[in-house]
Scaffold this active site. Sequence first.
Site: not given
Length: 559
Positions: A298, A51, A529, A183, A156, A189, A120, A405, A304, A410, A302
């Site tokens: 960074g 598509e 945020k 898609s 589609c 999926k 379409k 990250t 993440d 979070e 940790g």
Amino acid sequence: MSEELKMTDVLRIAVAQFNPTVGDVVGNLGKARAARAEAAAQGAELLLLTELFISGYPPEDLVLKPAFLKACLQAVEALAADTADGGPGVIVGFPRQGEKGRHNSVAIVDGGKILAFRDKIDLPNYGEFDEKRVFVEGEMPGPVNFRGVRIGVPICEEIWNDLGVCETLAETGAELLLVPNGSPYYRGKVDVRHQVALRQVIETGLPLIFANQLGGQDELVFDGASFAFNGDKSLAFQMSQFEETLAVTTWKRTANGWRCDGGPMSHTPEHEEADYRACVLGFRDYVNKNGFKSVVLGLSGGIDSALCAAIAVDALGEERVRTLMLPYRYTSEESFSDAAACAKALGCNYDIVPISDPVEGFLSSLSEMFEGTESGITEENLQSRTRGTILMAVSNKFGSMVVTTGNKSEMSVGYATLYGDMNGGFNPIKDLYKMQVYGLSAWRNAHVPPGALGPSGEVIPANILSKAPSAELRPNQTDQDSLPPYPVLDDILECLVEKELGVDEIIARGHDVATVHRVEHLLYLAEYKRRQSAPGVKITKKNFGRDRRYPITNRFRDR
């Protein structure tokens, strides 16, 4: 039997799941030509592209530019002219300016000319799709006669809903359904697409070929995994997922209609592997298609940042990934050793840049204004914002994109600092909840995905997986000081975000009333945020940004 009859009794169809770039009309035409050359070399008579292949998908407001539409049409005309060589005809998607407006269209080209356009009808306008904003609906199509075979080309969304496009094509004589798709990926999926296609096969009794785009486009990942079903509902072929490839399949006319005479039966990955490979593909294409030569992040010790570093190295190679440990007085020796071990295992560049002097400088500058107040979140956030400033300075100096990250848990509850750890150009784990981050990290330690440029073996130290997560902004801090345990938090968030469940329904699952109310409040409170966060790979059915669009100013609470 005449030569012409033989030709219409056997049709070799090439399906190309290639990786176009939005706006790169010349480059995408080049890819279409390369696909056609490969299809010709394998004896194909027809090439099915995906598509809006010529423009790239989704082109969004680019299609509002007449010059862009003109360039796309010229590319299709050039591709049509190529077919005068007697090689494969092509089905290719592109945006078309028609008499009634702009269309999401397909051109069927063969013999040096455009045989037909198909526009379409069913324009999706939900989740990540916004096609009604820039396109107008086409008219109900009929089949196209291609070298003696009547082909239906639904586009589609027209096979996903019940507008009767496939049924009309069958009733007007279509013998095969060839469906170009854009898609995008979300978890599970492939099975969803199979069920959608099967419904149309059952309804029409016709074979259906589903050609899907491959590649990352901003937050979306198109995972390929093209396939086909025979008219008897058997799987005719299954192409690979997350890999750019072309497959040529032979279709033969039988007493019961057309049938595929064999084809690839590739394994499609599940669960953690699929999610991880989607993150790598989306990250790689975002960096490469936007022209970044390298990335910087960074590396805190940790989970993440360790997973982001692994994804970055797998996507780009160790030489294009720079990591920085940015310690302050609360950074533990454990974090030092874990970050260093992770960088060593991945083979990427690792530098240590202490932040004590700039943090103390900020505190000194603010000391008079802050006199008489208690130290708290503000001082903690200064550490994060100092780290963000240093990462951006490295980005500016060396041209490296900063990798963000933060995980979805979070980002959901605002446990991230604006202009600090939220700095960056792209976030490969933005749509992964915390427990999914652990799951993908453990999977990567045990596997190397196909096409990965990183090393085998344990690339995320075991201690990072086992220790309690902490931002290390104050002594002995852990995430669980201010958040529910992540398994609890993630389940509540999934209910609120993906499933849109009411608070009463979530409490009925066994969650504490006050905890559910608090998480819901934090989720709404952090909207401002998230509006300022970097884009990131879409993994779940409903991500922040393209899918979930809540108002920033919002006083609703489900009480």
